[in-house]
Scaffold this active site. Structure first.
Site, PDB file in Angstrom:
ATOM      1  N   HIS A 150       0.808  -1.255  -0.096  1.00 54.75           N
ATOM      2  CA  HIS A 150      -0.081  -0.261   0.011  1.00 54.75           C
ATOM      3  C   HIS A 150       1.066   1.212   0.055  1.00 54.75           C
ATOM      4  O   HIS A 150       2.093   0.931   0.021  1.00 54.75           O
ATOM      5  CB  HIS A 150      -1.009   0.052   1.247  1.00 54.75           C
ATOM      6  CG  HIS A 150      -0.325  -0.270   2.578  1.00 54.75           C
ATOM      7  ND1 HIS A 150       0.424   0.691   3.253  1.00 54.75           N
ATOM      8  CD2 HIS A 150      -0.305  -1.317   3.470  1.00 54.75           C
ATOM      9  CE1 HIS A 150       0.960   0.388   4.242  1.00 54.75           C
ATOM     10  NE2 HIS A 150       0.560  -0.743   4.318  1.00 54.75           N
ATOM     11  N   GLU A 151       0.354   2.393   0.308  1.00 53.36           N
ATOM     12  CA  GLU A 151       1.037   3.549  -0.029  1.00 53.36           C
ATOM     13  C   GLU A 151       2.195   3.781   0.895  1.00 53.36           C
ATOM     14  O   GLU A 151       3.197   4.400   0.743  1.00 53.36           O
ATOM     15  CB  GLU A 151      -0.008   4.860   0.045  1.00 53.36           C
ATOM     16  CG  GLU A 151       0.558   6.003  -0.734  1.00 53.36           C
ATOM     17  CD  GLU A 151      -0.492   7.003  -0.713  1.00 53.36           C
ATOM     18  OE1 GLU A 151      -1.751   6.833  -0.730  1.00 53.36           O
ATOM     19  OE2 GLU A 151      -0.228   8.269  -0.371  1.00 53.36           O
ATOM     20  N   HIS A 155       3.916   1.354   2.193  1.00 54.70           N
ATOM     21  CA  HIS A 155       5.210   0.688   1.740  1.00 54.70           C
ATOM     22  C   HIS A 155       5.861   1.428   0.575  1.00 54.70           C
ATOM     23  O   HIS A 155       7.016   1.589   0.496  1.00 54.70           O
ATOM     24  CB  HIS A 155       4.913  -0.914   1.157  1.00 54.70           C
ATOM     25  CG  HIS A 155       4.209  -1.572   2.237  1.00 54.70           C
ATOM     26  ND1 HIS A 155       2.960  -2.157   1.880  1.00 54.70           N
ATOM     27  CD2 HIS A 155       4.636  -2.453   3.115  1.00 54.70           C
ATOM     28  CE1 HIS A 155       2.714  -3.023   2.881  1.00 54.70           C
ATOM     29  NE2 HIS A 155       3.702  -2.995   3.626  1.00 54.70           N
ATOM     30  N   GLN A 172       6.802 -15.145  12.833  1.00 53.30           N
ATOM     31  CA  GLN A 172       6.272 -13.973  13.365  1.00 53.30           C
ATOM     32  C   GLN A 172       4.762 -13.978  13.807  1.00 53.30           C
ATOM     33  O   GLN A 172       4.110 -13.060  14.319  1.00 53.30           O
ATOM     34  CB  GLN A 172       6.621 -12.672  12.818  1.00 53.30           C
ATOM     35  CG  GLN A 172       6.029 -12.100  11.745  1.00 53.30           C
ATOM     36  CD  GLN A 172       6.707 -10.914  11.065  1.00 53.30           C
ATOM     37  OE1 GLN A 172       7.824 -10.821  10.569  1.00 53.30           O
ATOM     38  NE2 GLN A 172       6.032  -9.953  11.052  1.00 53.30           N
ATOM     39  N   VAL A 225       2.031   6.767   6.982  1.00 54.80           N
ATOM     40  CA  VAL A 225       1.057   7.396   5.929  1.00 54.80           C
ATOM     41  C   VAL A 225      -0.563   7.072   6.129  1.00 54.80           C
ATOM     42  O   VAL A 225      -0.971   5.770   6.630  1.00 54.80           O
ATOM     43  CB  VAL A 225       1.198   6.571   4.390  1.00 54.80           C
ATOM     44  CG1 VAL A 225       0.468   6.965   3.474  1.00 54.80           C
ATOM     45  CG2 VAL A 225       2.913   6.845   4.378  1.00 54.80           C
ATOM     46  N   LYS A 258      -2.665   3.491   6.843  1.00 51.93           N
ATOM     47  CA  LYS A 258      -2.650   2.624   6.209  1.00 51.93           C
ATOM     48  C   LYS A 258      -2.072   1.316   6.479  1.00 51.93           C
ATOM     49  O   LYS A 258      -0.980   1.275   7.106  1.00 51.93           O
ATOM     50  CB  LYS A 258      -1.998   2.982   4.810  1.00 51.93           C
ATOM     51  CG  LYS A 258      -2.649   4.297   4.182  1.00 51.93           C
ATOM     52  CD  LYS A 258      -2.462   4.404   2.768  1.00 51.93           C
ATOM     53  CE  LYS A 258      -3.296   5.330   2.263  1.00 51.93           C
ATOM     54  NZ  LYS A 258      -3.630   5.520   0.999  1.00 51.93           N
ATOM     55  N   SER A 277      -2.018  -3.276   5.192  1.00 52.34           N
ATOM     56  CA  SER A 277      -2.448  -4.300   4.756  1.00 52.34           C
ATOM     57  C   SER A 277      -3.693  -5.030   5.262  1.00 52.34           C
ATOM     58  O   SER A 277      -4.399  -5.627   4.599  1.00 52.34           O
ATOM     59  CB  SER A 277      -1.210  -5.534   4.346  1.00 52.34           C
ATOM     60  OG  SER A 277      -0.294  -4.948   3.877  1.00 52.34           O
TER      61      SER A 277
HETATM   62  O1  PAF Z   1       6.735  -4.661   9.361  1.00 52.77           O
HETATM   63  C1  PAF Z   1       6.808  -5.584   8.537  1.00 52.77           C
HETATM   64  O2  PAF Z   1       6.078  -5.836   7.547  1.00 52.77           O
HETATM   65  C2  PAF Z   1       7.271  -7.114   9.248  1.00 52.77           C
HETATM   66  O3  PAF Z   1       7.273  -7.199  10.249  1.00 52.77           O
HETATM   67  C3  PAF Z   1       8.872  -7.001   8.551  1.00 52.77           C
HETATM   68  C4  PAF Z   1       9.738  -6.120   9.132  1.00 52.77           C
HETATM   69  C5  PAF Z   1       8.855  -6.959   6.914  1.00 52.77           C
HETATM   70  C6  PAF Z   1       9.371  -8.493   9.041  1.00 52.77           C
HETATM   71  O4  PAF Z   1       8.645  -9.468   8.416  1.00 52.77           O
END
Ligand code: PAF
Length: 287
Positions: free
Chosen positions: A34-35, A37, A61, A176, A184, A186
């Protein structure tokens, strides 16, 4: 733009850049861009010769009852968006490529990971540190770009870089937002139309608490006000609403410099997080 999927390919790309004395900016993501990123990517584009974006939904995670399987994925769309933001390489490995079947070395996050998101997501930050450390080793970036939306993640990665001596500069980019203030994410795609209307209350609650804190310095009063905004304007359930010093994430006292006001709220089944970082003089702080 090239999409690389193996460790051998990413190592070759990194070696070529190093041989050409080019600087590397890394944008770690889990995709479904999204914006937020893309803002990380365009900052990386301005500041580096080569921009590498990782797209990897990192299983370590996610907790057993979390959304690893259903986490949104769309590599074709991500590839187009990343190219438009000036990314040179996407690194999108499989889980098998990244994690040896018989792997047995883990990184354990410390005190900063026991609270906030870490309290309701045990092991989450261990998994984040594991993948971030691996990406730093594979990509050897000069700079790595993270969003301030995940303020606790940023604080913990700062500690990783300090404690494990990674030669990387962390670049932290402000949140953002949608026009109505919603950060914003995902995960916003999970919200129903009605939930989407409720979600901006999180940002309103944070703003109100910030104002109260600057005026009265009363942490309890600020938290009570914020909680009331969420209760009055959403059917949501508060996971946490906290006011801590930043980036050490300790109780606020008269010596605290930067403050983080952080919230995690379930709107329906979707857990949304947001935060504000500022100093008690009212300025937006430098993270
Ligand atoms: O912030 C995220 O999207 C995730 O925690 C990362 C830093 C890409 C690690 O998987």
């Amino acid at each position: 733009m090239n999409v690389l999927t193996t460790i051998a390919e990413i190592r070759d790309a990194v070696l070529a850049a190093k041989n050409n004395r080019q600087t590397i900016g890394l944008v770690p993501t889990m995709g479904y861009l999204h914006e937020g990123h893309l803002t990380l990517a365009s900052n990386a584009r301005k500041e580096n010769d080569v921009v590498i974006m990782s797209i990897f939904v990192n299983p370590t995670q996610f907790g057993p009852n979390e959304d690893f399987e259903s986490y949104p994925r769309d590599l074709a769309r991500d590839t187009e968006l990343a190219a438009s933001a000036g990314v040179d390489y996407i690194f999108a490995p499989s889980v098998e490529e990244i994690y040896p079947q018989d792997g047995g070395i883990y990184i354990r996050a410390g005190r900063q990971a026991q609270i906030l998101c870490g309290a309701s997501r045990p092991g989450h930050f261990d998994g984040v540190l594991q993948i971030v450390a691996k990406l730093f080793n594979l990509v050897q970036p000069d700079s790595a770009y993270f969003g301030q939306k995940d303020a606790q993640q940023v604080a913990i990665i700062q500690t990783l870089v300090r404690d494990y001596n990674f030669p990387v500069e962390l670049r932290i980019i402000p949140v953002v937002r949608e026009e109505d203030g919603l950060a914003k994410s995902s995960r916003n795609v999970y919200l129903s139309a009605d939930e989407r209307c409720q979600a901006p209350a999180i940002q309103q609650a944070l703003q109100l608490a910030k104002r109260e804190l600057i005026e009265s310095r009363n942490v309890e009063k600020a938290l009570t006000l914020a909680t009331k905004i969420i209760e009055d304007n959403t059917d949501g359930k508060i996971d946490y609403f906290s006011i801590l010093s930043y980036p050490d994430l300790k109780e606020v006292d008269e010596h605290s410099g930067q403050i983080v006001l952080a919230a995690a709220v379930y709107i329906g089944k979707t857990r949304l997080i947001d935060n504000l970082i500022f100093s008690l003089k009212g300025e937006v702080a430098h993270v």
